[in-house]
Design a protein around this motif. Structure first.
Motif, PDB file in Angstrom:
ATOM      1  N   LYS A   1       0.835  -1.209   0.000  1.00  0.00           N
ATOM      2  CA  LYS A   1       0.000   0.000   0.000  1.00  0.00           C
ATOM      3  C   LYS A   1       0.867   1.255   0.000  1.00  0.00           C
ATOM      4  CE  LYS A   1      -4.266  -1.562   2.203  1.00  0.00           C
ATOM      5  NZ  LYS A   1      -5.116  -1.443   3.394  1.00  0.00           N
TER       6      LYS A   1
ATOM      7  N   GLU B   1       0.952   4.088  -2.943  1.00  0.00           N
ATOM      8  CA  GLU B   1       0.768   5.523  -2.688  1.00  0.00           C
ATOM      9  C   GLU B   1       1.898   6.341  -3.301  1.00  0.00           C
ATOM     10  OE1 GLU B   1      -0.126   5.614   1.513  1.00  0.00           O
ATOM     11  OE2 GLU B   1      -2.167   6.247   1.027  1.00  0.00           O
TER      12      GLU B   1
ATOM     13  N   PHE C   1      -7.729  -5.335  -0.218  1.00  0.00           N
ATOM     14  CA  PHE C   1      -6.531  -4.673  -0.739  1.00  0.00           C
ATOM     15  C   PHE C   1      -6.805  -4.097  -2.138  1.00  0.00           C
ATOM     16  CE2 PHE C   1      -2.556  -5.330  -3.302  1.00  0.00           C
ATOM     17  CZ  PHE C   1      -1.881  -4.210  -2.831  1.00  0.00           C
TER      18      PHE C   1
ATOM     19  N   TRP D   1      -8.965  -1.104  -2.101  1.00  0.00           N
ATOM     20  CA  TRP D   1      -8.147   0.043  -1.665  1.00  0.00           C
ATOM     21  C   TRP D   1      -7.329   0.580  -2.846  1.00  0.00           C
ATOM     22  CZ3 TRP D   1      -3.044   1.271  -1.679  1.00  0.00           C
ATOM     23  CH2 TRP D   1      -2.633   2.315  -0.857  1.00  0.00           C
ATOM     24  N   VAL D   2      -6.684  -0.317  -3.596  1.00  0.00           N
ATOM     25  CA  VAL D   2      -5.880   0.102  -4.767  1.00  0.00           C
ATOM     26  C   VAL D   2      -6.781   0.868  -5.748  1.00  0.00           C
ATOM     27  CG1 VAL D   2      -4.641  -0.728  -6.822  1.00  0.00           C
ATOM     28  CG2 VAL D   2      -4.168  -1.761  -4.586  1.00  0.00           C
TER      29      VAL D   2
END
Ligand code: SME
Length: 151
Positions: free
Chosen positions: A7, A11, A138, A141-142
């Motif tokens: 993550k 970012e 995950f 989130w991506v």
């Protein structure tokens, strides 16, 4: 590499200065290289105003399936269902488009911009039944991060 570490690297890529295409390819490569059961990683997006998906960026073997009509295959079904599709065993699916004989499992997570399903992340695995809730969370989130640069 843990999802937590990935993550922070996602970012960094998102905040980087290269083109959107370059950043999406970098994310595909990061995930494909660092999660051992992610063998092919790609982003498909709605192709203009056509009822089809177009492959935008990927890491792994090139695929012939660069255009997928809505409703066809796992990807095309997610384009209309707006829901994650986790396939533990691709052989058990009728509406499936095979990209490689080595693929055993697949996960597709839709990508929303302002509530609209504009594309998806698609992952193929050579491992049987590898995906868990953690992968879904995950990848959601991506996609939220990616939505900021493609919207
Ligand atoms: N298997 C997908 C097609 C895309 S490839 O996995 C790259 C599907 O059934 O939609």
């Amino acid at each position: 590499m843990s999802f937590k570490k990935l993550k922070s690297q996602v970012e960094e890529i998102i905040g980087g200065g290269t083109s959107v295409e370059g950043r999406l390819t970098a994310i595909c490569e990061l995930l494909q290289e660092n999660v051992d059961y992610y063998d092919w990683v790609g982003f498909y997006f709605k192709n203009g105003n056509k009822e089809e998906l177009k492959l935008h960026s990927f890491a792994g073997e090139p695929t012939d399936h660069t255009i997928i009509p809505f409703g066809k295959g796992i990807c095309g079904q997610v384009a209309v269902s707006n829901e994650n599709f986790v396939v533990p065993d691709v052989k058990a699916q009728d509406n499936y488009i095979a990209c490689s004989i080595n693929v055993k499992a697949e996960i597709v997570v839709p990508l929303f911009v302002d509530g609209e399903n504009i594309g998806q992340i698609d992952i193929d695995s050579h491992t049987a039944d590898p995906f868990s809730k953690e992968d879904e969370e995950f990848l959601e989130w991506v996609n939220k991060k990616v939505a900021r640069i493609v919207g």
